[in-house]
Design a protein around this motif. Structure first.
Motif, PDB file in Angstrom:
ATOM      1  N   TYR A   1       0.840  -1.193   0.000  1.00  0.00           N
ATOM      2  CA  TYR A   1       0.000   0.000   0.000  1.00  0.00           C
ATOM      3  C   TYR A   1       0.875   1.243   0.000  1.00  0.00           C
ATOM      4  O   TYR A   1       1.863   1.314   0.711  1.00  0.00           O
TER       5      TYR A   1
ATOM      6  N   PRO B   1      -5.006   5.736   3.299  1.00  0.00           N
ATOM      7  CA  PRO B   1      -6.320   5.669   2.645  1.00  0.00           C
ATOM      8  C   PRO B   1      -6.447   4.469   1.685  1.00  0.00           C
ATOM      9  O   PRO B   1      -7.498   3.838   1.615  1.00  0.00           O
ATOM     10  N   GLU B   2      -5.379   4.142   0.988  1.00  0.00           N
ATOM     11  CA  GLU B   2      -5.400   2.987   0.086  1.00  0.00           C
ATOM     12  C   GLU B   2      -5.545   1.686   0.883  1.00  0.00           C
ATOM     13  O   GLU B   2      -6.327   0.807   0.529  1.00  0.00           O
TER      14      GLU B   2
ATOM     15  N   LYS C   1      -6.879   1.399   3.874  1.00  0.00           N
ATOM     16  CA  LYS C   1      -8.220   1.407   4.462  1.00  0.00           C
ATOM     17  C   LYS C   1      -9.258   0.936   3.450  1.00  0.00           C
ATOM     18  O   LYS C   1     -10.123   0.112   3.769  1.00  0.00           O
ATOM     19  N   GLN C   2      -9.161   1.424   2.249  1.00  0.00           N
ATOM     20  CA  GLN C   2     -10.095   1.029   1.204  1.00  0.00           C
ATOM     21  C   GLN C   2      -9.995  -0.475   0.932  1.00  0.00           C
ATOM     22  O   GLN C   2     -11.013  -1.161   0.806  1.00  0.00           O
TER      23      GLN C   2
ATOM     24  N   GLN D   1     -11.534  -2.435   3.883  1.00  0.00           N
ATOM     25  CA  GLN D   1     -12.987  -2.341   3.916  1.00  0.00           C
ATOM     26  C   GLN D   1     -13.636  -3.205   2.831  1.00  0.00           C
ATOM     27  O   GLN D   1     -14.779  -3.606   2.967  1.00  0.00           O
ATOM     28  N   ALA D   2     -12.889  -3.509   1.776  1.00  0.00           N
ATOM     29  CA  ALA D   2     -13.411  -4.363   0.705  1.00  0.00           C
ATOM     30  C   ALA D   2     -13.331  -5.850   1.074  1.00  0.00           C
ATOM     31  O   ALA D   2     -13.984  -6.678   0.446  1.00  0.00           O
TER      32      ALA D   2
ATOM     33  N   GLU E   1     -13.785   1.168  11.879  1.00  0.00           N
ATOM     34  CA  GLU E   1     -14.165   1.259  10.471  1.00  0.00           C
ATOM     35  C   GLU E   1     -13.509   0.156   9.641  1.00  0.00           C
ATOM     36  O   GLU E   1     -14.053  -0.252   8.611  1.00  0.00           O
TER      37      GLU E   1
END
Length: 138
Positions: A3, A7-8, A10-11, A14-15, A108
């Motif tokens: 990564y 933010p990358e 985290k995305q 979350q996927a 999150e």
């Protein structure tokens, strides 16, 4: 699996579906964490309140106005959690770091509910040390 920024990461987290996928990703993330030299694994660098051994070093570069956080652990899951924490805080200004709600971030990401209470307390101790350091440099 590599990564560029938080933010990358985290995305991507979350996927993922389910704890098993997130756990596997944490293990892979932990493998990417550089190992501290044995000379740096001293009692003075240990984070109290952690179930596992965690060594934490935090520095601040005033010229760049950024935090530098380095850490290691003797357990694989904690190494993965540390890698995640380091991505959250490294390169942040002290003000940004002090304002970051790591526990909310872990929620999150779907991680906090799967950590044992003692592991959660250890994460809070690590984050608290970083935030205290950041606040002292605001």
């Amino acid at each position: 699996m590599s990564y560029r920024n938080y933010p990358e990461l985290k995305q991507a987290f979350q996927a993922l579906h389910g704890w098993q996928q997130r756990y596997r990703e944490l293990m892979l993330l932990g493998k990417s964490l550089p190992v501290l030299a044995n000379e740096l694994k001293v009692d003075g660098a240990k984070v109290s309140g952690c179930e596992s051994n965690v060594w934490l070093y935090i520095d601040f570069t005033p010229q760049e106005d950024k935090l530098v956080v380095v850490a290691d652990s003797d357990t694989r899951i904690v190494k993965g959690l540390l890698a995640l924490i380091l991505m959250m805080y490294n390169g942040k200004t002290p003000q940004q770091a002090a304002a970051l709600d790591a526990e909310q971030e872990f929620e999150e990401l779907g991680l906090m509910r799967h950590l044992s209470p003692s592991r959660g307390n250890g994460i809070r101790a690590i984050v608290s040390a970083i935030i205290q350091f950041a606040k002292s440099h605001c």
